[in-house]
Write a protein that holds these residues in place. Structure first.
Motif, mmCIF file in Angstrom:
data_model
loop_
_atom_site.group_PDB
_atom_site.id
_atom_site.type_symbol
_atom_site.label_atom_id
_atom_site.label_comp_id
_atom_site.label_asym_id
_atom_site.label_seq_id
_atom_site.Cartn_x
_atom_site.Cartn_y
_atom_site.Cartn_z
ATOM 1 N N MET A 1 0.930 -1.178 0.095
ATOM 2 C CA MET A 1 -0.025 -0.056 -0.122
ATOM 3 C C MET A 1 0.670 1.253 -0.119
ATOM 4 N N ASN A 2 0.871 2.056 -1.035
ATOM 5 C CA ASN A 2 1.598 3.266 -1.046
ATOM 6 C C ASN A 2 1.035 4.319 -0.022
ATOM 7 N N SER A 3 1.998 5.460 0.335
ATOM 8 C CA SER A 3 1.672 6.389 1.237
ATOM 9 C C SER A 3 0.487 7.253 1.141
ATOM 10 N N LYS A 4 0.414 7.541 -0.359
ATOM 11 C CA LYS A 4 -1.030 8.312 -0.876
ATOM 12 C C LYS A 4 -2.255 7.536 -0.153
ATOM 13 N N MET A 5 -2.240 6.390 -0.564
ATOM 14 C CA MET A 5 -3.739 5.545 -0.379
ATOM 15 C C MET A 5 -3.698 5.300 1.237
ATOM 16 N N GLU A 6 -2.572 5.444 2.089
ATOM 17 C CA GLU A 6 -2.500 5.384 3.517
ATOM 18 C C GLU A 6 -3.246 6.609 4.024
ATOM 19 N N ARG A 7 -2.591 7.633 3.600
ATOM 20 C CA ARG A 7 -3.076 9.006 4.108
ATOM 21 C C ARG A 7 -4.621 9.089 3.773
ATOM 22 N N ARG B 1 -1.235 19.117 -5.913
ATOM 23 C CA ARG B 1 -0.422 17.975 -6.780
ATOM 24 C C ARG B 1 0.654 18.914 -7.479
ATOM 25 N N ILE B 2 1.672 18.331 -8.292
ATOM 26 C CA ILE B 2 2.615 18.877 -9.068
ATOM 27 C C ILE B 2 2.100 19.045 -10.398
ATOM 28 N N HIS B 3 2.430 20.003 -11.063
ATOM 29 C CA HIS B 3 1.946 20.408 -12.382
ATOM 30 C C HIS B 3 3.088 19.696 -13.178
ATOM 31 N N GLU C 1 3.619 22.943 3.207
ATOM 32 C CA GLU C 1 2.395 22.747 3.841
ATOM 33 C C GLU C 1 1.451 21.645 3.218
ATOM 34 N N ALA C 2 1.628 21.448 2.094
ATOM 35 C CA ALA C 2 0.794 20.480 1.170
ATOM 36 C C ALA C 2 0.627 19.167 1.465
ATOM 37 N N SER C 3 1.628 18.569 2.155
ATOM 38 C CA SER C 3 1.527 17.219 2.483
ATOM 39 C C SER C 3 1.997 16.386 1.244
ATOM 40 N N PHE C 4 2.709 16.766 0.767
ATOM 41 C CA PHE C 4 3.766 16.086 -0.470
ATOM 42 C C PHE C 4 4.484 15.016 0.204
ATOM 43 N N GLU D 1 8.062 13.775 -3.759
ATOM 44 C CA GLU D 1 7.301 14.935 -4.617
ATOM 45 C C GLU D 1 7.955 16.339 -4.269
ATOM 46 N N LEU D 2 8.349 16.440 -3.095
ATOM 47 C CA LEU D 2 8.956 17.801 -2.357
ATOM 48 C C LEU D 2 10.328 17.977 -3.243
ATOM 49 N N GLU D 3 11.178 16.910 -3.373
ATOM 50 C CA GLU D 3 12.450 17.039 -4.017
ATOM 51 C C GLU D 3 12.316 17.431 -5.443
ATOM 52 N N SER D 4 11.203 16.961 -6.078
ATOM 53 C CA SER D 4 10.924 17.221 -7.435
ATOM 54 C C SER D 4 10.442 18.829 -7.560
ATOM 55 N N ILE D 5 9.568 18.970 -6.791
ATOM 56 C CA ILE D 5 9.141 20.531 -6.814
ATOM 57 C C ILE D 5 10.143 21.194 -6.717
ATOM 58 N N LYS D 6 11.084 21.095 -5.739
ATOM 59 C CA LYS D 6 12.333 21.900 -5.581
ATOM 60 C C LYS D 6 13.032 22.103 -6.464
ATOM 61 N N GLU D 7 13.319 21.130 -7.401
ATOM 62 C CA GLU D 7 14.175 21.254 -8.581
ATOM 63 C C GLU D 7 13.256 21.969 -9.642
#
Length: 357
Positions: free
Chosen positions: A1-7, A352-354, A269-272, A276-282
């Motif tokens: 079960m992935n982290s998104k489903m768990e949340r 979500r990431i655009h 603050e968006a619970s990524f 995902e945060l690493e990708s957003i940062k790049e």
């Protein structure tokens, strides 16, 4: 079960529990000052009246005091207006806009409301200092606000505050030089409206006629105006750098531009997930580089236009197309920056990431 489903599952369970037991014992679910969960009145069947946590706390205190219906109605109207202003200031701050001392003034106003209804004594410690110009360290109001704000921040130690004050003083010196140059070009200003007029002139130089210039040499006049514009851009860039220092370094995410820092904070603050945060940062690093490129393109266009008018004032016949092309290039880059900023806002609001950023 992935982290998104768990949340998702955990969120569903939490909602079921809240509906079953009416409300969470011990108060609201922990969250940020303006987080939606924390800015609701925790009473079942009652529509949330306010969004600001501070306003909610004042309203709940008033209910415990059992004020008369007339006073409660009057208080509710005042708090509703205050809540709307507080929410707008928070929104402006998150968008990277200059809110100045708006937050401090809101705190003072809320305290005054509480005093009016017998819920507080005295006034905030910073109220006297906020409006007492005798104790000002800086002539420029924005620098004074930054300095006062910095002294209330825990992330500055004494040495850092001393260094910051030196930087602010240097900026004030540069600003004084700029204002002297502006007066030399546009003439003396009325002392009573000096600061306001200077601000207006920074935003409307093209519509003003410099004094002391040969009216038969508009090229020379225009070159001086463009030189002033370039100096103003440098001043504004340095001021934004000083403003950024008000944000603790660990909250900046390694970014320099306040707009990008605001986007990064929204992402955090968006619970990524960490990935995902690493990708957003790049992606944000690449976006910040584009913003810097846009700013340099604007300055290049201004410098080229200044050179054009200087050459023309000396009787030469320079190529007019060069600075026109640079100006159009900068304009196109600016449109793309605005479009990308809007896309980021929508993407982060949606959580979500655009993918096309």
């Amino acid at each position: 079960m992935n982290s998104k489903m768990e949340r998702l599952i955990l969120t569903f369970i939490l909602i079921v529990c809240i509906n079953a037991f009416g409300k969470v014992e011990g108060g609201s679910i922990p969250g940020g000052k303006y987080e939606e969960k924390t800015n609701k009145i925790p009473e079942m069947g009652e529509k949330p009246e306010f969004r600001s946590r501070n306003v909610i706390q004042v309203w709940e205190k008033a209910k415990r005091m059992e004020l008369s219906e007339t006073k409660m109605a009057e208080l509710k109207g005042l708090l509703a207006t205050h809540d709307q202003k507080a929410w707008q200031v928070k929104k402006d701050h998150r968008e990277g806009k200059d809110i100045g001392d708006a937050d401090a003034k809101l705190k003072i106003k809320l305290n005054q409301i509480m005093q009016r209804f017998g819920m507080a004594r005295g006034a905030p410690d910073n109220q006297k200092a906020l409006y007492n110009d005798v104790n000002r360290d800086f002539e420029d109001q924005r620098l004074e606000q930054l300095w006062r704000h910095a002294q209330t921040q825990d992330h500055f130690d004494k040495h850092e505050l001393d260094e910051l004050k030196k930087e602010l003083m240097h900026h004030q010196d540069q600003l004084n030089e700029y204002n002297a140059l502006a007066e030399d070009i546009y003439g003396p200003l009325n002392d009573a409206k000096k600061e306001k007029d200077r601000r207006e002139k920074r935003n409307a130089k093209d519509n003003m006629t410099p004094t002391g210039d040969d009216p038969a040499d508009p090229a020379k006049r225009r070159a001086r105006e463009l030189d002033l514009k370039l100096k103003h851009r440098d001043l504004n860039k340095d001021y934004q750098r000083l403003r950024t220092k008000m944000t603790p370094e660990e909250e900046r995410g390694g970014f320099e531009d306040r707009r990008v820092i605001s986007l990064w904070n929204d992402a955090v603050e968006a619970s990524f997930s960490d990935e995902e945060l690493e990708s957003i940062k790049e992606e944000l690093q690449a976006f910040e580089a584009k913003i810097h490129g846009y700013e340099e393109a604007q300055k290049a266009a201004l410098r080229e236009e200044k050179m054009y008018h200087n050459l023309k004032s000396r009787g030469e016949n320079p190529d007019v197309q060069k600075h026109h092309t640079l100006r159009e290039t900068a304009k196109e880059l600016g449109s793309k920056i605005s479009e990308t900023m809007g896309s980021w806002r929508k993407a982060l609001t949606a959580g979500r990431i655009h993918k096309e950023l």
